[in-house]
Design an enzyme around this catalytic site. Structure first.
Site, PDB file in Angstrom:
ATOM      1  N   ASP A 189     -10.751  33.713  26.289  1.00 53.55           N
ATOM      2  CA  ASP A 189     -10.274  33.321  24.949  1.00 53.55           C
ATOM      3  C   ASP A 189      -8.809  33.674  24.744  1.00 53.55           C
ATOM      4  OD1 ASP A 189     -13.379  34.053  23.157  1.00 53.55           O
ATOM      5  OD2 ASP A 189     -12.802  32.472  24.554  1.00 53.55           O
ATOM      6  N   ILE A 237     -14.345  30.692  33.563  1.00 52.65           N
ATOM      7  CA  ILE A 237     -15.491  30.693  32.651  1.00 52.65           C
ATOM      8  C   ILE A 237     -15.856  29.285  32.180  1.00 52.65           C
ATOM      9  CG2 ILE A 237     -16.410  31.614  30.488  1.00 52.65           C
ATOM     10  CD1 ILE A 237     -15.896  33.825  32.536  1.00 52.65           C
ATOM     11  N   ASP A 254     -29.234  26.795  28.736  1.00 51.96           N
ATOM     12  CA  ASP A 254     -30.407  27.011  29.590  1.00 51.96           C
ATOM     13  C   ASP A 254     -30.755  28.489  29.756  1.00 51.96           C
ATOM     14  OD1 ASP A 254     -27.867  26.863  30.927  1.00 51.96           O
ATOM     15  OD2 ASP A 254     -28.920  27.101  32.810  1.00 51.96           O
ATOM     16  N   LEU A 255     -29.744  29.340  29.803  1.00 52.80           N
ATOM     17  CA  LEU A 255     -30.032  30.774  30.013  1.00 52.80           C
ATOM     18  C   LEU A 255     -30.662  31.403  28.773  1.00 52.80           C
ATOM     19  CD1 LEU A 255     -26.855  31.870  31.997  1.00 52.80           C
ATOM     20  CD2 LEU A 255     -29.048  31.025  32.855  1.00 52.80           C
ATOM     21  N   CYS A 294     -18.803  20.979  23.751  1.00 53.97           N
ATOM     22  CA  CYS A 294     -17.623  21.007  22.886  1.00 53.97           C
ATOM     23  C   CYS A 294     -16.429  20.681  23.777  1.00 53.97           C
ATOM     24  CB  CYS A 294     -17.482  22.361  22.198  1.00 53.97           C
ATOM     25  SG  CYS A 294     -16.868  23.614  23.288  1.00 53.97           S
ATOM     26  N   ARG A 344     -21.440  25.880  18.071  1.00 54.31           N
ATOM     27  CA  ARG A 344     -22.373  26.247  19.147  1.00 54.31           C
ATOM     28  C   ARG A 344     -23.110  27.546  18.857  1.00 54.31           C
ATOM     29  NH1 ARG A 344     -23.246  25.827  23.972  1.00 54.31           N
ATOM     30  NH2 ARG A 344     -23.121  28.054  24.332  1.00 54.31           N
ATOM     31  N   ARG A 361     -10.911  27.780  12.255  1.00 57.90           N
ATOM     32  CA  ARG A 361     -12.212  28.279  12.725  1.00 57.90           C
ATOM     33  C   ARG A 361     -12.121  29.751  13.120  1.00 57.90           C
ATOM     34  NH1 ARG A 361     -15.432  24.793  16.945  1.00 57.90           N
ATOM     35  NH2 ARG A 361     -16.757  26.584  16.485  1.00 57.90           N
ATOM     36  N   ARG A 416     -21.248  23.509  28.108  1.00 60.43           N
ATOM     37  CA  ARG A 416     -21.795  24.692  27.439  1.00 60.43           C
ATOM     38  C   ARG A 416     -23.293  24.582  27.165  1.00 60.43           C
ATOM     39  NH1 ARG A 416     -17.633  26.737  23.049  1.00 60.43           N
ATOM     40  NH2 ARG A 416     -18.756  28.677  23.378  1.00 60.43           N
ATOM     41  N   LYS A 466     -14.588  37.394  14.797  1.00 62.47           N
ATOM     42  CA  LYS A 466     -15.392  36.172  14.582  1.00 62.47           C
ATOM     43  C   LYS A 466     -16.628  36.212  15.474  1.00 62.47           C
ATOM     44  CE  LYS A 466     -14.286  32.221  16.843  1.00 62.47           C
ATOM     45  NZ  LYS A 466     -15.378  31.647  17.627  1.00 62.47           N
ATOM     46  N   ASN A 467     -16.431  36.518  16.751  1.00 63.14           N
ATOM     47  CA  ASN A 467     -17.549  36.404  17.703  1.00 63.14           C
ATOM     48  C   ASN A 467     -18.537  37.551  17.593  1.00 63.14           C
ATOM     49  OD1 ASN A 467     -16.534  34.009  18.455  1.00 63.14           O
ATOM     50  ND2 ASN A 467     -15.616  34.716  20.368  1.00 63.14           N
TER      51      ASN A 467
HETATM   52  C1  EPZ Z   1     -18.940  33.203  23.727  1.00 63.23           C
HETATM   53  O1  EPZ Z   1     -19.398  31.872  23.974  1.00 63.23           O
HETATM   54  C2  EPZ Z   1     -17.806  33.069  22.727  1.00 63.23           C
HETATM   55  N1  EPZ Z   1     -18.308  32.481  21.490  1.00 63.23           N
HETATM   56  C3  EPZ Z   1     -16.694  32.216  23.309  1.00 63.23           C
HETATM   57  O2  EPZ Z   1     -15.618  32.209  22.376  1.00 63.23           O
HETATM   58  C4  EPZ Z   1     -16.200  32.860  24.611  1.00 63.23           C
HETATM   59  O3  EPZ Z   1     -15.222  32.035  25.189  1.00 63.23           O
HETATM   60  C5  EPZ Z   1     -17.386  33.033  25.569  1.00 63.23           C
HETATM   61  O4  EPZ Z   1     -18.430  33.794  24.927  1.00 63.23           O
HETATM   62  C6  EPZ Z   1     -16.998  33.737  26.862  1.00 63.23           C
HETATM   63  O5  EPZ Z   1     -16.455  34.992  26.573  1.00 63.23           O
HETATM   64  C7  EPZ Z   1     -18.993  33.254  20.614  1.00 63.23           C
HETATM   65  O6  EPZ Z   1     -19.213  34.434  20.848  1.00 63.23           O
HETATM   66  C8  EPZ Z   1     -19.448  32.591  19.361  1.00 63.23           C
HETATM   67  P1  EPZ Z   1     -21.125  32.262  27.556  1.00 63.23           P
HETATM   68  P2  EPZ Z   1     -20.764  31.632  24.807  1.00 63.23           P
HETATM   69  O7  EPZ Z   1     -22.557  32.052  27.286  1.00 63.23           O
HETATM   70  O8  EPZ Z   1     -21.768  32.651  24.425  1.00 63.23           O
HETATM   71  C9  EPZ Z   1     -22.051  28.819  30.653  1.00 63.23           C
HETATM   72  C10 EPZ Z   1     -13.952  31.297  21.038  1.00 63.23           C
HETATM   73  O9  EPZ Z   1     -12.882  30.760  21.351  1.00 63.23           O
HETATM   74  N2  EPZ Z   1     -23.430  28.925  30.138  1.00 63.23           N
HETATM   75  O10 EPZ Z   1     -20.682  33.601  28.085  1.00 63.23           O
HETATM   76  O11 EPZ Z   1     -21.120  30.217  24.692  1.00 63.23           O
HETATM   77  C11 EPZ Z   1     -21.088  28.219  29.653  1.00 63.23           C
HETATM   78  O12 EPZ Z   1     -21.105  26.818  29.760  1.00 63.23           O
HETATM   79  C12 EPZ Z   1     -15.216  30.964  21.798  1.00 63.23           C
HETATM   80  O13 EPZ Z   1     -14.081  32.171  20.140  1.00 63.23           O
HETATM   81  C13 EPZ Z   1     -24.456  28.258  30.797  1.00 63.23           C
HETATM   82  O14 EPZ Z   1     -24.225  27.576  31.803  1.00 63.23           O
HETATM   83  O15 EPZ Z   1     -20.246  31.943  26.288  1.00 63.23           O
HETATM   84  C14 EPZ Z   1     -19.755  28.807  30.048  1.00 63.23           C
HETATM   85  O16 EPZ Z   1     -19.213  28.013  31.091  1.00 63.23           O
HETATM   86  C15 EPZ Z   1     -14.991  29.861  22.815  1.00 63.23           C
HETATM   87  N3  EPZ Z   1     -25.715  28.363  30.324  1.00 63.23           N
HETATM   88  C16 EPZ Z   1     -20.125  30.184  30.590  1.00 63.23           C
HETATM   89  O17 EPZ Z   1     -21.517  30.134  30.872  1.00 63.23           O
HETATM   90  C17 EPZ Z   1     -26.020  29.118  29.221  1.00 63.23           C
HETATM   91  O18 EPZ Z   1     -27.212  29.182  28.842  1.00 63.23           O
HETATM   92  C18 EPZ Z   1     -19.881  31.329  29.640  1.00 63.23           C
HETATM   93  O19 EPZ Z   1     -20.651  31.080  28.528  1.00 63.23           O
HETATM   94  C19 EPZ Z   1     -24.978  29.787  28.568  1.00 63.23           C
HETATM   95  C20 EPZ Z   1     -23.692  29.690  29.036  1.00 63.23           C
END
Ligand code: EPZ
Length: 422
Positions: free
Chosen positions: A308, A330, A126-127, A118, A94, A400, A123, A22-23
């Site tokens: 996950d 995370i 900003d990055l 969510c 998201r 999902r 989530r 999915k991801n």
């Molecule tokens: C991806 O989400 C996955 N989703 C998530 O899977 C997974 O849990 C996550 O990566 C971590 O491995 C998809 O790929 C669609 P991150 P993502 O940016 O990209 C913070 C599932 O169950 N953050 O690595 O959103 C954020 O809040 C889902 O399939 C910022 O602060 O993850 C989180 O605490 C759930 N600012 C942490 O970083 C940003 O700009 C990790 O987020 C971006 C993220």
């Protein structure tokens, strides 16, 4: 709303096919926006999130055809005629933010709704925004939307992430393929889904090096062509179904599974007393004794233990011998499955990002509620080994990220059925 009825029913034996990730698919699909030639994905999973991304891309004017029962996605954004990604669709998922980088790189402008948080956390994005600004994008946040433009195109830059964000790495990587000059992404996420995206972009003509390491270098090109790409196996679905024989006993082979996708996870399973063997069919899993041992778990960016799979691992450890400590590093609110497992007789204490699980002999079936995608499947896993019946409600969360759960688990002997809601 549908629910799922699971009855504890002894050891499970047989094969479970693992679908495409999915991801990976959710970042490969927006990549079609980078080119005016067709991009075809094979081994695509049949999930509601994929349908949501399909609707979003179609709202932008892209063509997305779902063929062979959804396993093939034939896409083309030759007629990209709407650069506005609406809140109505974006709020559902998201990952919608992943259209921002490609749209900006291809068309020089984009208006994308902020995704909002969510259940598992705020989530923010900003990055993602900082990376695109570093590449010359002019961004303005207004009325809940990101208004982005890069009239003279994006330019190569050094993007240095404070931590390895998966989505921000994906947005920056896609945008950089069409930027003028060289982009270096430092502290890049290393997940297999990013490696898969880079391989697809390279097939489309992108010049990328270093994917899978924490530094990715991209030489921008003028345009990208089309490609056909097979979506990588879903390591989270794989890790989930590996726990079925771990929790119930028996022996199950997860077809298509590879150790390289789940090394840190398998190290913890081994410590808990689960044997995992890579065969030419996939990963063969069996519990060594008749009860797993308690182990500690800390979730980290890849190649660490995946967040996950934390909820699923907690379900396993609820009946382990001894006390396990799970640290969720995370997301700030990813223990919502704990109160539901406690309803089934688990002994869990949650404090902030730490959960202490004292193993009990056996859980008892109970009515429980799914709160998010991975929590939903952890409750099903718990129900497989619990005494009596467990009814998991709100299974739209499940749809999902997991295709055909009832069919896949029934095939190895689980007593499980889906109950149609009103
Ligand atoms: C991806 O989400 C996955 N989703 C998530 O899977 C997974 O849990 C996550 O990566 C971590 O491995 C998809 O790929 C669609 P991150 P993502 O940016 O990209 C913070 C599932 O169950 N953050 O690595 O959103 C954020 O809040 C889902 O399939 C910022 O602060 O993850 C989180 O605490 C759930 N600012 C942490 O970083 C940003 O700009 C990790 O987020 C971006 C993220």
């Amino acid at each position: 709303m549908d629910s799922i009825l699971v009855t504890g029913n002894g050891p499970l034996n047989g094969d479970i096919p693992i679908a495409g990730a999915k991801n990976a698919c959710l970042t490969l699909m927006p990549a079609t926006l980078l080119s005016d030639e067709p991009l075809t994905l094979t081994n695509a999973p049949r999930l509601s999130d994929i349908k949501t991304m399909t609707a979003l891309l179609q709202s932008l004017g892209a063509e997305v055809q779902s063929l062979q029962g959804g396993q093939v996605l034939a896409m083309s954004s030759h007629d990209l005629n709407n650069l506005h990604a609406d809140y109505d669709i974006v709020r559902k998922m998201r990952a919608s933010i992943l259209v921002l980088g490609p749209m900006l790189a291809r068309a020089g402008q984009a208006v994308v709704s902020l995704p909002g948080g969510c259940a598992i956390g705020a989530r923010p994005v900003d990055l993602h925004l900082k990376a695109l600004e570093a590449m010359g994008a002019e961004l303005e946040l207004r009325d809940g939307y990101v208004h982005a433009k890069a009239p003279s195109g994006l330019k190569g830059a050094v993007v240095d992430f404070p931590f390895a964000s998966v989505g921000a790495t994906e947005n920056a990587l896609m945008a950089a393929t069409l930027a003028k000059g060289t982009t270096v992404i430092k502290n890049a996420a290393r997940e297999p889904e990013i490696v898969d995206l880079a391989e697809c972009l390279r097939a489309m003509g992108a010049q990328i090096e270093g994917e899978g390491t924490s530094q990715i270098t991209i030489q921008g090109v003028d345009r990208l062509g089309g490609a056909t790409h097979r979506v990588v196996t879903d390591r989270i679905e794989l890790g989930t179904y590996m726990l079925a024989p771990a929790i119930c006993g028996g022996e199950v082979t997860c077809l298509g599974g590879k150790l390289s996708l789940v090394e840190a996870y398998v190290e913890r399973l081994d410590a808990a007393g689960i044997s995992v063997e890579e065969t030419e069919k996939g990963l063969k899993v069996a519990r060594r004794g008749d009860r797993v041992q308690a182990v500690d778990v800390v979730t980290e960016p890849f190649p660490g233990f995946p967040t996950d799979l934390q909820a699923q691992m907690m379900a396993l450890l609820c009946t382990a011998e001894g006390t396990s400590n799970l640290e969720e590093r995370i997301f700030e609110n990813r223990f919502m499955h704990a109160p539901e497992l406690i309803r089934m007789g688990a002994d869990i204490e949650v404090q902030g990002g730490m959960a202490r699980v004292r193993g009990v002999e056996r859980l008892k079936g109970a009515p429980v509620m799914a709160t998010d995608l991975r929590a939903s499947v952890s409750l099903i896993l718990a129900g497989l080994a619990a005494e009596g019946e467990t009814v998991v409600s709100r299974v739209y969360h499940l749809d999902r990220g997991y295709e055909h759960v009832v069919r896949k688990l029934s095939a190895v002997g689980a007593q499980i059925e889906r109950i149609k809601g009103e």
